[in-house]
Structures are given as C-alpha cells and as structure tokens.
Scaffold this motif. Structure first.
Motif, PDB file in Angstrom:
ATOM      1  N   ASN A 282       0.826  -1.207   0.000  1.00  0.00           N
ATOM      2  CA  ASN A 282       0.000   0.000   0.000  1.00  0.00           C
ATOM      3  C   ASN A 282       0.859   1.255   0.000  1.00  0.00           C
ATOM      4  O   ASN A 282       0.608   2.198  -0.755  1.00  0.00           O
ATOM      5  CB  ASN A 282      -0.926  -0.023   1.216  1.00  0.00           C
TER       6      ASN A 282
ATOM      7  N   ASN B 177       1.136   4.047  -3.028  1.00  0.00           N
ATOM      8  CA  ASN B 177       0.850   5.463  -2.787  1.00  0.00           C
ATOM      9  C   ASN B 177       2.046   6.343  -3.126  1.00  0.00           C
ATOM     10  O   ASN B 177       1.881   7.443  -3.647  1.00  0.00           O
ATOM     11  CB  ASN B 177       0.419   5.683  -1.342  1.00  0.00           C
TER      12      ASN B 177
ATOM     13  N   HIS C   6       2.209   6.678  -6.852  1.00  0.00           N
ATOM     14  CA  HIS C   6       1.140   7.547  -7.335  1.00  0.00           C
ATOM     15  C   HIS C   6       1.447   9.019  -7.032  1.00  0.00           C
ATOM     16  O   HIS C   6       1.143   9.901  -7.833  1.00  0.00           O
ATOM     17  CB  HIS C   6      -0.193   7.149  -6.693  1.00  0.00           C
ATOM     18  N   ALA C   7       2.073   9.273  -5.905  1.00  0.00           N
ATOM     19  CA  ALA C   7       2.324  10.651  -5.469  1.00  0.00           C
ATOM     20  C   ALA C   7       3.504  11.297  -6.181  1.00  0.00           C
ATOM     21  O   ALA C   7       3.533  12.504  -6.348  1.00  0.00           O
ATOM     22  CB  ALA C   7       2.558  10.686  -3.960  1.00  0.00           C
TER      23      ALA C   7
END
Length: 104
Positions: free
Chosen positions: A80, A84, A87-88
């Motif tokens: 996870n 993230n 994606h960031a």
C-alpha cells in the motif's frame, strides 16, 4: 486516531534510534525523547504493538514452502505504501544521482 499516533511513533523510532523501545519514554535526560511521551503513553503504545496485525497468520507460508514471504506480516502495508508513493511522485527524465547514494 490512535493508530496514526502509533504509526507516527514507529516512523519516529526509525529516525531516532534508542537501544530499547522503552527508552523513548525514559525520564533519563541522556536518552529521553520529547516526541513519544507527548503523543501516546508507553503502556498504550506497547499494548497496540502487541495487538497490531496487518495480515492473517493462518495464511502465512512456512519457511521452506513455496511462496514463503519473510515479510508476510507487513507485506500488505508495504504494498500500500509503495503504491501510494508511486502515485504521489513520478520522477522526470532529468534526474541527477549523487555519488553518495551509490556504492563505491
């Protein structure tokens, strides 16, 4: 809210290393930490630490079995976090690598 506080202390412990977890709450000025006692009590932190589970132990493969994952207990959290992070932030084409980041 307590889980966020717990995770904040865990991240802080990675940066502020002490010989023992309990020393983050020590009253001794040599090893004392101002962050942890102000966020969560030592007893509450240790209670959450004892009971914090991310994955089902019944599904864990034993050492030597195919599909064994030594990080089974934290793999869902790591997956996870990595997703993230990806994606960031997407690095651009022009990135400079410092020689201090590479092994000699």
């Amino acid at each position: 809210m307590e889980i966020r506080k717990f995770l904040a202390i865990v991240v802080h412990m990675c940066v502020s290393v002490r010989p023992c977890i309990r020393e983050h709450w020590s009253k001794n000025t040599v090893v004392s930490c101002n962050f942890c006692p102000n966020i969560l009590s030592r007893d509450r932190f240790l209670s959450i630490l004892r009971n914090f589970h991310i994955s089902d132990n019944a599904l864990a493969k034993r050492k030597g079995e195919t599909g064994y994952d030594p990080l089974h207990k934290v793999t869902p959290l790591l997956d996870n976090v990595c997703a993230n992070f990806q994606h960031a932030y997407t690095p651009s084409q022009n990135i400079t690598m410092d020689e201090g980041m590479c092994k000699f």
